[in-house]
Design a protein around this motif. Structure first.
Motif, PDB file in Angstrom:
ATOM      1  N   GLU A  41       0.820  -1.208   0.000  1.00  0.00           N
ATOM      2  CA  GLU A  41       0.000   0.000   0.000  1.00  0.00           C
ATOM      3  C   GLU A  41       0.857   1.262   0.000  1.00  0.00           C
ATOM      4  N   ASN A  42       1.987   1.213   0.668  1.00  0.00           N
ATOM      5  CA  ASN A  42       2.837   2.400   0.792  1.00  0.00           C
ATOM      6  C   ASN A  42       3.947   2.466  -0.256  1.00  0.00           C
ATOM      7  N   GLY A  59       3.167   0.773  -8.616  1.00  0.00           N
ATOM      8  CA  GLY A  59       1.772   0.349  -8.645  1.00  0.00           C
ATOM      9  C   GLY A  59       1.648  -1.157  -8.575  1.00  0.00           C
ATOM     10  N   TYR A  97      -7.054   7.560 -11.700  1.00  0.00           N
ATOM     11  CA  TYR A  97      -8.309   7.182 -11.059  1.00  0.00           C
ATOM     12  C   TYR A  97      -8.129   7.154  -9.545  1.00  0.00           C
ATOM     13  N   SER A  98      -9.263   7.211  -8.833  1.00  0.00           N
ATOM     14  CA  SER A  98      -9.217   6.932  -7.401  1.00  0.00           C
ATOM     15  C   SER A  98      -9.171   5.424  -7.222  1.00  0.00           C
ATOM     16  N   LYS A  99      -8.732   4.998  -6.046  1.00  0.00           N
ATOM     17  CA  LYS A  99      -8.598   3.559  -5.808  1.00  0.00           C
ATOM     18  C   LYS A  99      -9.938   2.849  -5.946  1.00  0.00           C
ATOM     19  N   TYR A 126      -7.735  -5.924  -7.288  1.00  0.00           N
ATOM     20  CA  TYR A 126      -7.001  -5.201  -6.244  1.00  0.00           C
ATOM     21  C   TYR A 126      -6.045  -4.231  -6.929  1.00  0.00           C
ATOM     22  N   ASN A 168      -3.244  -0.878  -5.509  1.00  0.00           N
ATOM     23  CA  ASN A 168      -2.824   0.045  -4.455  1.00  0.00           C
ATOM     24  C   ASN A 168      -2.992   1.484  -4.932  1.00  0.00           C
ATOM     25  N   GLU A 169      -2.697   2.406  -4.037  1.00  0.00           N
ATOM     26  CA  GLU A 169      -2.907   3.816  -4.332  1.00  0.00           C
ATOM     27  C   GLU A 169      -2.040   4.278  -5.497  1.00  0.00           C
ATOM     28  N   SER A 170      -0.794   3.803  -5.545  1.00  0.00           N
ATOM     29  CA  SER A 170       0.137   4.225  -6.604  1.00  0.00           C
ATOM     30  C   SER A 170      -0.351   3.785  -7.983  1.00  0.00           C
ATOM     31  N   SER A 219      -3.436   3.337  -8.901  1.00  0.00           N
ATOM     32  CA  SER A 219      -4.579   4.175  -9.256  1.00  0.00           C
ATOM     33  C   SER A 219      -4.117   5.529  -9.770  1.00  0.00           C
ATOM     34  N   LYS A 220      -3.111   6.120  -9.120  1.00  0.00           N
ATOM     35  CA  LYS A 220      -2.613   7.442  -9.516  1.00  0.00           C
ATOM     36  C   LYS A 220      -1.971   7.408 -10.906  1.00  0.00           C
TER      37      LYS A 220
END
Length: 541
Positions: free
Chosen positions: A154-155, A159, A182-184, A171, A173-175, A177-178
Protein backbone atom coordinates in the motif's frame (compact mmCIF):
# COMPACT_ATOMS: atom_id res chain seq x y z
CA UNK A 1 34.16 -39.18 -7.31
CA UNK A 2 30.86 -39.19 -9.25
CA UNK A 3 29.86 -42.54 -10.79
CA UNK A 4 28.83 -42.39 -14.50
CA UNK A 5 27.05 -45.44 -15.92
CA UNK A 6 27.78 -46.63 -19.48
CA UNK A 7 26.44 -49.59 -21.43
CA UNK A 8 29.09 -51.99 -22.67
CA UNK A 9 27.94 -51.59 -26.27
CA UNK A 10 29.13 -49.93 -29.48
CA UNK A 11 32.00 -47.43 -29.28
CA UNK A 12 31.91 -47.33 -25.47
CA UNK A 13 35.72 -47.36 -25.07
CA UNK A 14 36.22 -43.91 -26.64
CA UNK A 15 33.44 -42.45 -24.44
CA UNK A 16 34.87 -44.26 -21.39
CA UNK A 17 38.26 -42.56 -21.93
CA UNK A 18 36.72 -39.12 -22.51
CA UNK A 19 34.79 -39.32 -19.23
CA UNK A 20 37.93 -40.30 -17.34
CA UNK A 21 39.87 -37.48 -19.03
CA UNK A 22 37.48 -34.80 -17.80
CA UNK A 23 37.68 -36.06 -14.22
CA UNK A 24 34.79 -38.47 -13.63
CA UNK A 25 34.61 -42.19 -12.82
CA UNK A 26 32.79 -44.24 -15.49
CA UNK A 27 31.71 -47.84 -14.97
CA UNK A 28 30.33 -50.36 -17.43
CA UNK A 29 27.38 -52.75 -17.33
CA UNK A 30 25.94 -55.04 -19.96
CA UNK A 31 22.79 -56.25 -18.16
CA UNK A 32 20.13 -54.48 -16.13
CA UNK A 33 20.38 -57.06 -13.34
CA UNK A 34 23.81 -55.67 -12.45
CA UNK A 35 22.22 -52.47 -11.06
CA UNK A 36 18.73 -53.65 -10.03
CA UNK A 37 19.86 -54.72 -6.56
CA UNK A 38 20.83 -51.10 -5.81
CA UNK A 39 24.32 -52.00 -4.59
CA UNK A 40 25.97 -49.58 -7.03
CA UNK A 41 25.50 -45.83 -6.57
CA UNK A 42 24.67 -44.17 -9.91
CA UNK A 43 25.06 -40.39 -10.18
CA UNK A 44 24.40 -40.14 -13.92
CA UNK A 45 23.94 -42.39 -16.96
CA UNK A 46 24.90 -41.87 -20.61
CA UNK A 47 22.91 -43.94 -23.15
CA UNK A 48 23.20 -44.14 -26.93
CA UNK A 49 19.80 -43.51 -28.61
CA UNK A 50 20.82 -45.67 -31.56
CA UNK A 51 20.99 -48.78 -29.32
CA UNK A 52 18.23 -50.82 -27.63
CA UNK A 53 18.10 -48.87 -24.36
CA UNK A 54 14.35 -48.75 -23.59
CA UNK A 55 14.50 -51.06 -20.53
CA UNK A 56 17.60 -49.37 -19.10
CA UNK A 57 16.18 -45.91 -19.79
CA UNK A 58 12.82 -46.55 -18.10
CA UNK A 59 14.50 -48.08 -15.04
CA UNK A 60 16.95 -45.18 -14.60
CA UNK A 61 14.29 -42.48 -15.09
CA UNK A 62 12.08 -44.22 -12.50
CA UNK A 63 15.03 -44.19 -10.08
CA UNK A 64 15.45 -40.43 -10.75
CA UNK A 65 18.93 -40.92 -12.20
CA UNK A 66 19.75 -38.06 -14.66
CA UNK A 67 20.08 -39.65 -18.13
CA UNK A 68 22.08 -38.02 -20.96
CA UNK A 69 21.16 -39.27 -24.44
CA UNK A 70 23.70 -39.49 -27.29
CA UNK A 71 22.14 -38.68 -30.67
CA UNK A 72 23.54 -39.10 -34.16
CA UNK A 73 23.35 -36.71 -37.13
CA UNK A 74 21.78 -33.99 -34.96
CA UNK A 75 18.53 -36.03 -34.78
CA UNK A 76 16.61 -33.49 -32.67
CA UNK A 77 13.31 -35.40 -33.02
CA UNK A 78 14.81 -38.41 -31.25
CA UNK A 79 16.34 -36.13 -28.62
CA UNK A 80 12.98 -34.43 -28.03
CA UNK A 81 11.19 -37.78 -27.64
CA UNK A 82 13.66 -38.89 -24.94
CA UNK A 83 13.46 -35.52 -23.18
CA UNK A 84 9.65 -35.82 -23.06
CA UNK A 85 10.00 -39.30 -21.54
CA UNK A 86 12.29 -38.05 -18.78
CA UNK A 87 15.83 -37.72 -20.16
CA UNK A 88 17.70 -34.84 -18.61
CA UNK A 89 19.88 -33.75 -21.58
CA UNK A 90 21.43 -34.86 -24.87
CA UNK A 91 24.76 -34.48 -26.68
CA UNK A 92 25.29 -34.93 -30.43
CA UNK A 93 27.97 -37.04 -32.05
CA UNK A 94 30.84 -36.48 -32.56
CA UNK A 95 31.03 -35.78 -28.81
CA UNK A 96 33.28 -32.90 -27.81
CA UNK A 97 34.89 -32.94 -24.37
CA UNK A 98 33.54 -29.46 -23.67
CA UNK A 99 29.91 -30.43 -24.47
CA UNK A 100 30.26 -33.66 -22.48
CA UNK A 101 31.69 -31.81 -19.48
CA UNK A 102 28.88 -29.23 -19.50
CA UNK A 103 26.17 -31.90 -19.80
CA UNK A 104 27.69 -33.97 -16.98
CA UNK A 105 28.10 -31.00 -14.66
CA UNK A 106 24.46 -30.01 -15.20
CA UNK A 107 23.21 -33.58 -14.76
CA UNK A 108 25.23 -34.07 -11.57
CA UNK A 109 23.90 -30.78 -10.24
CA UNK A 110 20.40 -32.10 -11.00
CA UNK A 111 21.27 -35.29 -9.10
CA UNK A 112 22.51 -33.22 -6.17
CA UNK A 113 19.29 -31.20 -6.13
CA UNK A 114 17.23 -34.39 -6.23
CA UNK A 115 19.15 -35.78 -3.27
CA UNK A 116 18.79 -32.45 -1.49
CA UNK A 117 15.06 -32.50 -2.15
CA UNK A 118 14.79 -35.99 -0.76
CA UNK A 119 16.65 -34.97 2.38
CA UNK A 120 14.39 -31.93 2.67
CA UNK A 121 11.31 -34.08 2.24
CA UNK A 122 12.51 -36.33 5.06
CA UNK A 123 13.05 -33.35 7.33
CA UNK A 124 9.62 -31.99 6.43
CA UNK A 125 8.04 -35.36 7.22
CA UNK A 126 9.75 -35.41 10.61
CA UNK A 127 8.74 -31.84 11.25
CA UNK A 128 5.11 -32.42 10.24
CA UNK A 129 4.77 -35.02 12.97
CA UNK A 130 4.85 -32.20 15.49
CA UNK A 131 3.24 -29.54 13.31
CA UNK A 132 -0.09 -29.49 15.15
CA UNK A 133 1.62 -27.96 18.17
CA UNK A 134 2.91 -25.08 16.10
CA UNK A 135 -0.06 -24.39 13.81
CA UNK A 136 -1.53 -21.69 16.03
CA UNK A 137 1.86 -19.95 16.35
CA UNK A 138 2.52 -20.15 12.64
CA UNK A 139 -0.97 -18.88 11.82
CA UNK A 140 -0.36 -15.87 14.04
CA UNK A 141 3.02 -15.22 12.39
CA UNK A 142 1.44 -15.61 8.96
CA UNK A 143 -1.27 -13.11 9.76
CA UNK A 144 1.31 -10.60 10.99
CA UNK A 145 3.44 -11.23 7.88
CA UNK A 146 0.44 -10.70 5.62
CA UNK A 147 -0.32 -7.43 7.37
CA UNK A 148 3.26 -6.23 6.94
CA UNK A 149 3.20 -7.26 3.27
CA UNK A 150 -0.09 -5.45 2.73
CA UNK A 151 1.28 -2.28 4.35
CA UNK A 152 4.43 -2.54 2.25
CA UNK A 153 2.39 -2.77 -0.96
CA UNK A 154 0.00 0.00 0.00
CA UNK A 155 2.84 2.40 0.79
CA UNK A 156 5.02 1.48 -2.18
CA UNK A 157 5.82 4.05 -4.87
CA UNK A 158 5.24 1.37 -7.56
CA UNK A 159 1.77 0.35 -8.64
CA UNK A 160 0.64 -3.09 -7.44
CA UNK A 161 -2.45 -4.79 -8.87
CA UNK A 162 -4.25 -8.11 -9.16
CA UNK A 163 -6.71 -9.03 -11.93
CA UNK A 164 -8.73 -12.12 -12.69
CA UNK A 165 -8.43 -14.18 -15.86
CA UNK A 166 -10.99 -11.95 -17.59
CA UNK A 167 -8.90 -8.83 -16.97
CA UNK A 168 -11.04 -7.38 -14.18
CA UNK A 169 -8.91 -5.52 -11.61
CA UNK A 170 -9.70 -7.01 -8.19
CA UNK A 171 -7.00 -5.20 -6.24
CA UNK A 172 -4.93 -2.05 -6.81
CA UNK A 173 -2.82 0.04 -4.45
CA UNK A 174 -2.91 3.82 -4.33
CA UNK A 175 0.14 4.22 -6.60
CA UNK A 176 -1.41 2.07 -9.36
CA UNK A 177 -4.58 4.18 -9.26
CA UNK A 178 -2.61 7.44 -9.52
CA UNK A 179 -0.66 6.18 -12.57
CA UNK A 180 -3.93 6.03 -14.53
CA UNK A 181 -5.55 9.07 -12.90
CA UNK A 182 -8.31 7.18 -11.06
CA UNK A 183 -9.22 6.93 -7.40
CA UNK A 184 -8.60 3.56 -5.81
CA UNK A 185 -12.30 2.87 -5.55
CA UNK A 186 -12.97 3.66 -9.20
CA UNK A 187 -10.18 1.56 -10.73
CA UNK A 188 -11.06 -1.66 -8.86
CA UNK A 189 -13.62 -3.53 -10.93
CA UNK A 190 -12.44 -1.92 -14.17
CA UNK A 191 -11.24 -4.10 -17.04
CA UNK A 192 -7.48 -3.76 -17.58
CA UNK A 193 -7.97 -3.81 -21.36
CA UNK A 194 -9.81 -0.46 -21.14
CA UNK A 195 -6.61 1.12 -19.77
CA UNK A 196 -4.51 -0.13 -22.69
CA UNK A 197 -3.94 1.79 -25.94
CA UNK A 198 -5.61 0.02 -28.91
CA UNK A 199 -2.18 -0.49 -30.52
CA UNK A 200 -1.05 -2.69 -27.60
CA UNK A 201 -4.26 -4.48 -26.57
CA UNK A 202 -3.12 -7.65 -28.38
CA UNK A 203 0.03 -7.74 -26.21
CA UNK A 204 -2.03 -7.81 -23.00
CA UNK A 205 -4.48 -10.40 -24.36
CA UNK A 206 -1.58 -12.84 -24.72
CA UNK A 207 -1.08 -12.70 -20.93
CA UNK A 208 -4.38 -14.55 -20.39
CA UNK A 209 -3.33 -17.48 -22.57
CA UNK A 210 -2.15 -20.29 -20.32
CA UNK A 211 0.48 -21.41 -22.88
CA UNK A 212 2.02 -17.93 -23.15
CA UNK A 213 5.27 -17.32 -21.27
CA UNK A 214 5.03 -13.87 -19.70
CA UNK A 215 8.25 -11.82 -20.23
CA UNK A 216 9.98 -10.69 -17.01
CA UNK A 217 9.57 -7.00 -17.95
CA UNK A 218 7.69 -5.47 -20.87
CA UNK A 219 6.47 -2.03 -21.91
CA UNK A 220 2.88 -1.17 -22.91
CA UNK A 221 1.32 2.05 -24.22
CA UNK A 222 -1.64 2.94 -21.99
CA UNK A 223 -4.35 5.65 -21.74
CA UNK A 224 -5.00 7.67 -18.59
CA UNK A 225 -8.43 8.82 -17.45
CA UNK A 226 -7.82 12.23 -19.10
CA UNK A 227 -7.01 10.44 -22.40
CA UNK A 228 -3.29 11.21 -22.24
CA UNK A 229 -0.98 8.49 -23.50
CA UNK A 230 1.58 7.04 -21.08
CA UNK A 231 4.16 4.26 -21.33
CA UNK A 232 3.95 1.74 -18.48
CA UNK A 233 6.57 -0.87 -17.64
CA UNK A 234 4.92 -4.07 -16.32
CA UNK A 235 6.16 -7.06 -14.36
CA UNK A 236 3.47 -9.76 -14.15
CA UNK A 237 3.16 -13.33 -12.94
CA UNK A 238 0.34 -15.84 -12.61
CA UNK A 239 -1.31 -16.85 -9.32
CA UNK A 240 -2.09 -20.56 -9.38
CA UNK A 241 -4.49 -22.63 -7.29
CA UNK A 242 -4.69 -26.37 -7.60
CA UNK A 243 -2.43 -26.22 -10.64
CA UNK A 244 -4.74 -23.78 -12.43
CA UNK A 245 -4.08 -20.11 -13.08
CA UNK A 246 -6.75 -18.12 -11.26
CA UNK A 247 -5.38 -14.57 -11.15
CA UNK A 248 -2.54 -12.40 -12.47
CA UNK A 249 -0.65 -10.04 -10.20
CA UNK A 250 1.91 -7.47 -11.19
CA UNK A 251 3.83 -4.26 -10.70
CA UNK A 252 3.40 -1.18 -12.91
CA UNK A 253 5.80 1.76 -13.29
CA UNK A 254 5.30 4.93 -15.36
CA UNK A 255 8.33 5.30 -17.70
CA UNK A 256 6.86 7.97 -20.00
CA UNK A 257 9.35 10.67 -18.98
CA UNK A 258 12.27 8.25 -19.13
CA UNK A 259 11.21 7.08 -22.62
CA UNK A 260 10.85 10.68 -23.79
CA UNK A 261 14.35 11.52 -22.54
CA UNK A 262 15.70 8.37 -24.20
CA UNK A 263 14.12 9.31 -27.54
CA UNK A 264 15.51 12.85 -27.27
CA UNK A 265 18.95 11.43 -26.55
CA UNK A 266 18.67 9.06 -29.52
CA UNK A 267 17.63 11.98 -31.74
CA UNK A 268 20.59 14.07 -30.53
CA UNK A 269 22.93 11.12 -31.16
CA UNK A 270 21.55 10.78 -34.69
CA UNK A 271 22.01 14.50 -35.34
CA UNK A 272 25.54 14.28 -33.97
CA UNK A 273 26.24 11.32 -36.25
CA UNK A 274 24.95 13.25 -39.29
CA UNK A 275 27.09 16.24 -38.37
CA UNK A 276 30.13 14.02 -37.95
CA UNK A 277 29.48 12.48 -41.37
CA UNK A 278 29.17 15.95 -42.86
CA UNK A 279 32.38 17.02 -41.12
CA UNK A 280 34.20 13.95 -42.47
CA UNK A 281 32.91 14.72 -45.98
CA UNK A 282 34.03 18.36 -45.69
CA UNK A 283 37.42 17.23 -44.36
CA UNK A 284 37.85 14.87 -47.31
CA UNK A 285 36.82 17.63 -49.72
CA UNK A 286 39.30 20.04 -48.07
CA UNK A 287 42.07 17.44 -48.29
CA UNK A 288 41.22 16.92 -51.95
CA UNK A 289 41.34 20.68 -52.64
CA UNK A 290 44.61 21.02 -50.73
CA UNK A 291 46.06 18.14 -52.71
CA UNK A 292 44.94 19.66 -56.00
CA UNK A 293 46.36 23.05 -54.94
CA UNK A 294 49.66 21.48 -53.93
CA UNK A 295 49.80 19.60 -57.25
CA UNK A 296 49.02 22.79 -59.18
CA UNK A 297 51.77 24.67 -57.31
CA UNK A 298 54.13 21.77 -57.87
CA UNK A 299 53.28 21.72 -61.58
CA UNK A 300 53.77 25.50 -61.82
CA UNK A 301 57.23 25.07 -60.29
CA UNK A 302 57.96 22.27 -62.77
CA UNK A 303 57.20 24.54 -65.72
CA UNK A 304 59.24 27.39 -64.26
CA UNK A 305 62.13 24.98 -63.85
CA UNK A 306 61.66 23.79 -67.45
CA UNK A 307 61.71 27.40 -68.65
CA UNK A 308 64.82 28.24 -66.61
CA UNK A 309 66.88 25.16 -67.33
CA UNK A 310 65.62 22.98 -70.19
CA UNK A 311 64.23 25.51 -72.71
CA UNK A 312 66.73 28.37 -72.24
CA UNK A 313 69.78 26.17 -72.84
CA UNK A 314 68.88 25.05 -76.41
CA UNK A 315 67.50 28.54 -77.20
CA UNK A 316 70.83 30.05 -76.14
CA UNK A 317 72.70 27.55 -78.31
CA UNK A 318 70.44 28.30 -81.31
CA UNK A 319 70.95 32.05 -80.90
CA UNK A 320 74.71 31.70 -80.53
CA UNK A 321 75.16 29.36 -83.51
CA UNK A 322 72.81 31.50 -85.66
CA UNK A 323 74.94 34.59 -84.93
CA UNK A 324 78.12 32.69 -85.90
CA UNK A 325 76.47 31.27 -89.06
CA UNK A 326 75.50 34.76 -90.17
CA UNK A 327 79.19 35.74 -90.20
CA UNK A 328 80.40 32.52 -91.91
CA UNK A 329 81.36 32.41 -95.59
CA UNK A 330 81.99 28.66 -95.83
CA UNK A 331 78.94 26.68 -96.93
CA UNK A 332 80.22 23.53 -95.17
CA UNK A 333 80.58 25.30 -91.82
CA UNK A 334 77.19 26.90 -92.24
CA UNK A 335 75.71 23.39 -92.82
CA UNK A 336 77.41 22.08 -89.64
CA UNK A 337 76.08 25.02 -87.67
CA UNK A 338 72.59 24.54 -89.14
CA UNK A 339 72.81 20.89 -88.05
CA UNK A 340 73.46 22.03 -84.46
CA UNK A 341 70.54 24.46 -84.71
CA UNK A 342 68.28 21.64 -86.01
CA UNK A 343 69.23 19.26 -83.18
CA UNK A 344 68.53 21.91 -80.55
CA UNK A 345 65.27 22.88 -82.24
CA UNK A 346 64.31 19.19 -82.21
CA UNK A 347 65.22 19.05 -78.54
CA UNK A 348 62.97 22.07 -77.90
CA UNK A 349 60.13 20.37 -79.75
CA UNK A 350 60.55 17.20 -77.69
CA UNK A 351 60.61 19.20 -74.45
CA UNK A 352 57.46 21.12 -75.38
CA UNK A 353 55.66 17.90 -76.37
CA UNK A 354 56.74 16.20 -73.15
CA UNK A 355 55.69 19.19 -71.06
CA UNK A 356 52.33 19.22 -72.84
CA UNK A 357 51.84 15.50 -72.19
CA UNK A 358 52.80 15.94 -68.53
CA UNK A 359 50.31 18.84 -68.20
CA UNK A 360 47.50 16.67 -69.57
CA UNK A 361 48.13 13.70 -67.30
CA UNK A 362 48.83 15.85 -64.21
CA UNK A 363 45.35 17.35 -64.53
CA UNK A 364 43.81 13.90 -64.99
CA UNK A 365 42.59 11.99 -61.92
CA UNK A 366 41.08 8.98 -63.69
CA UNK A 367 41.30 7.25 -67.07
CA UNK A 368 38.86 5.10 -68.99
CA UNK A 369 39.99 1.52 -69.47
CA UNK A 370 39.48 -1.19 -72.04
CA UNK A 371 41.03 -4.56 -72.78
CA UNK A 372 44.37 -4.20 -74.63
CA UNK A 373 47.05 -6.63 -75.76
CA UNK A 374 50.26 -5.38 -74.13
CA UNK A 375 52.41 -7.46 -76.51
CA UNK A 376 50.77 -5.78 -79.52
CA UNK A 377 51.44 -2.35 -77.99
CA UNK A 378 55.10 -3.21 -77.37
CA UNK A 379 55.59 -4.48 -80.93
CA UNK A 380 54.07 -1.23 -82.28
CA UNK A 381 56.38 0.92 -80.11
CA UNK A 382 59.47 -1.10 -81.05
CA UNK A 383 58.64 -0.76 -84.77
CA UNK A 384 58.67 3.05 -84.38
CA UNK A 385 62.25 2.90 -83.13
CA UNK A 386 63.60 0.55 -85.83
CA UNK A 387 65.29 3.37 -87.82
CA UNK A 388 67.07 4.65 -84.71
CA UNK A 389 68.10 1.11 -83.70
CA UNK A 390 69.49 0.54 -87.18
CA UNK A 391 71.34 3.87 -87.06
CA UNK A 392 73.06 2.88 -83.78
CA UNK A 393 73.56 -0.73 -84.89
CA UNK A 394 71.63 -1.96 -81.83
CA UNK A 395 69.57 -5.11 -81.25
CA UNK A 396 66.21 -5.09 -79.42
CA UNK A 397 64.68 -8.39 -78.29
CA UNK A 398 61.05 -8.79 -77.15
CA UNK A 399 60.35 -11.80 -74.87
CA UNK A 400 57.05 -13.13 -73.52
CA UNK A 401 53.89 -14.84 -74.71
CA UNK A 402 52.32 -14.06 -78.06
CA UNK A 403 49.47 -12.17 -76.35
CA UNK A 404 48.94 -10.69 -72.89
CA UNK A 405 45.68 -8.87 -72.17
CA UNK A 406 45.21 -6.19 -69.52
CA UNK A 407 42.65 -3.47 -68.78
CA UNK A 408 44.33 -0.15 -69.63
CA UNK A 409 44.03 3.15 -71.48
CA UNK A 410 45.76 3.40 -74.91
CA UNK A 411 47.94 6.20 -73.48
CA UNK A 412 49.91 3.45 -71.70
CA UNK A 413 51.88 3.30 -74.96
CA UNK A 414 53.65 6.53 -73.83
CA UNK A 415 55.19 4.62 -70.88
CA UNK A 416 56.96 2.07 -73.06
CA UNK A 417 57.86 4.65 -75.72
CA UNK A 418 59.69 6.73 -73.10
CA UNK A 419 61.46 3.75 -71.51
CA UNK A 420 62.61 2.27 -74.83
CA UNK A 421 63.65 5.72 -76.10
CA UNK A 422 65.80 6.23 -72.98
CA UNK A 423 67.29 2.74 -73.32
CA UNK A 424 68.35 3.51 -76.92
CA UNK A 425 69.56 7.03 -76.05
CA UNK A 426 71.81 5.97 -73.14
CA UNK A 427 73.05 2.63 -74.49
CA UNK A 428 76.30 2.42 -76.52
CA UNK A 429 76.28 1.72 -80.24
CA UNK A 430 76.12 -2.00 -80.99
CA UNK A 431 74.45 -2.65 -77.63
CA UNK A 432 71.51 -4.90 -76.85
CA UNK A 433 68.12 -4.03 -75.29
CA UNK A 434 65.72 -6.64 -73.91
CA UNK A 435 62.03 -5.90 -73.42
CA UNK A 436 60.19 -8.63 -71.51
CA UNK A 437 56.69 -9.40 -70.22
CA UNK A 438 56.01 -11.71 -67.28
CA UNK A 439 52.57 -12.61 -65.95
CA UNK A 440 51.64 -13.66 -62.41
CA UNK A 441 52.66 -17.23 -61.63
CA UNK A 442 49.36 -18.15 -59.95
CA UNK A 443 50.40 -17.17 -56.43
CA UNK A 444 47.48 -15.42 -54.76
CA UNK A 445 49.41 -12.20 -54.14
CA UNK A 446 50.69 -11.77 -57.71
CA UNK A 447 48.35 -13.64 -60.07
CA UNK A 448 46.59 -10.45 -61.18
CA UNK A 449 49.78 -8.56 -62.12
CA UNK A 450 51.86 -8.20 -65.25
CA UNK A 451 55.51 -7.12 -65.06
CA UNK A 452 57.03 -5.36 -68.11
CA UNK A 453 60.75 -4.63 -68.00
CA UNK A 454 63.22 -2.78 -70.27
CA UNK A 455 66.82 -3.93 -69.83
CA UNK A 456 69.66 -1.86 -71.34
CA UNK A 457 73.48 -1.79 -71.31
CA UNK A 458 73.79 1.94 -70.75
CA UNK A 459 75.54 3.98 -68.09
CA UNK A 460 73.15 2.86 -65.35
CA UNK A 461 71.60 4.88 -62.52
CA UNK A 462 73.60 5.49 -59.30
CA UNK A 463 71.93 4.17 -56.14
CA UNK A 464 71.46 7.66 -54.69
CA UNK A 465 69.29 8.63 -57.71
CA UNK A 466 67.17 5.47 -57.99
CA UNK A 467 64.33 6.70 -55.79
CA UNK A 468 64.21 10.25 -57.11
CA UNK A 469 64.75 9.57 -60.81
CA UNK A 470 61.00 9.54 -61.49
CA UNK A 471 60.41 12.85 -59.68
CA UNK A 472 61.07 15.96 -61.78
CA UNK A 473 61.93 18.16 -58.77
CA UNK A 474 64.26 15.66 -57.21
CA UNK A 475 66.39 15.98 -60.36
CA UNK A 476 67.01 19.74 -60.40
CA UNK A 477 70.58 18.93 -59.38
CA UNK A 478 71.37 16.61 -62.25
CA UNK A 479 74.93 15.59 -61.55
CA UNK A 480 75.31 11.99 -62.64
CA UNK A 481 71.89 11.81 -64.39
CA UNK A 482 71.28 12.84 -67.99
CA UNK A 483 68.07 14.25 -69.44
CA UNK A 484 65.31 16.63 -68.36
CA UNK A 485 63.42 14.08 -66.25
CA UNK A 486 60.12 14.85 -67.96
CA UNK A 487 59.94 11.48 -69.70
CA UNK A 488 60.26 9.47 -66.47
CA UNK A 489 57.88 11.85 -64.67
CA UNK A 490 55.34 11.09 -67.42
CA UNK A 491 56.02 7.35 -67.03
CA UNK A 492 55.45 7.46 -63.26
CA UNK A 493 52.22 9.48 -63.50
CA UNK A 494 50.72 7.25 -66.22
CA UNK A 495 51.59 4.07 -64.32
CA UNK A 496 50.01 5.50 -61.15
CA UNK A 497 46.81 6.33 -63.08
CA UNK A 498 46.72 2.62 -63.98
CA UNK A 499 47.14 1.69 -60.30
CA UNK A 500 50.56 0.28 -61.06
CA UNK A 501 54.15 0.87 -59.90
CA UNK A 502 57.47 1.64 -61.60
CA UNK A 503 61.05 1.31 -60.33
CA UNK A 504 64.62 0.83 -61.53
CA UNK A 505 67.34 -1.67 -60.65
CA UNK A 506 70.88 -2.41 -61.79
CA UNK A 507 71.48 -4.62 -64.83
CA UNK A 508 74.76 -6.20 -63.81
CA UNK A 509 77.47 -5.90 -64.95
CA UNK A 510 76.31 -2.76 -66.81
CA UNK A 511 73.12 -0.86 -67.44
CA UNK A 512 69.69 -0.57 -65.88
CA UNK A 513 66.41 -2.48 -65.72
CA UNK A 514 63.22 -0.43 -65.59
CA UNK A 515 60.23 -2.37 -64.23
CA UNK A 516 56.56 -1.51 -64.74
CA UNK A 517 53.96 -3.44 -62.75
CA UNK A 518 50.33 -3.25 -63.97
CA UNK A 519 47.16 -5.06 -62.88
CA UNK A 520 45.48 -7.26 -65.47
CA UNK A 521 42.15 -6.02 -64.18
CA UNK A 522 41.62 -2.48 -62.92
CA UNK A 523 41.67 -2.30 -59.14
CA UNK A 524 43.44 -0.50 -56.30
CA UNK A 525 46.79 -2.06 -55.49
CA UNK A 526 47.85 -2.06 -51.85
CA UNK A 527 51.52 -2.64 -52.47
CA UNK A 528 54.39 -2.21 -54.88
CA UNK A 529 56.43 -5.18 -55.94
CA UNK A 530 59.64 -5.64 -57.85
CA UNK A 531 61.32 -8.74 -59.12
CA UNK A 532 64.80 -9.68 -57.97
CA UNK A 533 66.40 -13.06 -58.58
CA UNK A 534 63.11 -14.47 -59.84
CA UNK A 535 61.10 -13.39 -56.74
CA UNK A 536 58.77 -10.44 -56.23
CA UNK A 537 59.26 -8.12 -53.30
CA UNK A 538 57.96 -4.75 -52.10
CA UNK A 539 59.80 -1.72 -53.40
CA UNK A 540 60.24 1.64 -51.69
CA UNK A 541 58.95 4.02 -54.35
Amino acid sequence: MSQILLLKRGNYKNLFEKIKKIGYSPFLISKLDEIKKGEISIDCAILDASQNIKTFFNFLVKKEVPVIIIIKNNDLNTALQFLKRGAYDFVPEPISEEALLIALERALERKRLIEERKRTDRLIDEYMKNVDKKVEELAKDLKESEQRYKELIENSGDGFFVMDMKGIIVYANESFSKIFGYSKGKIIGKNMLLLIHPEDVSKIKKIFRRDYKIPPIFEIKCIKKDKREVFIQFNMNRIKKGGNCVKIQGIARDVTLLKKKSEELEKLNHELFLRQEKLVALTHELEKKNFELARANNFKDIFLDIMRHDLLNPVGIILGITRIAMEEDSVEKIKEELEIIYRNAEKLRELIESASTLAKIESCSQLTFKTLDIMKILRKVIKQFEPLLKEKNMALVLTGKKTCYIEANPIIEEVFSNLISNAIKYSPEGGKIIVGVEEGKGEEEYENEVIIYVKDEGIGVPDEYKKGIFERFKRIKKEGVKGSGLGLAIVKRLVELHNGRVWVEDNKPRGSIFYVELPKQWRKLKRLSSKINGKYKKADL
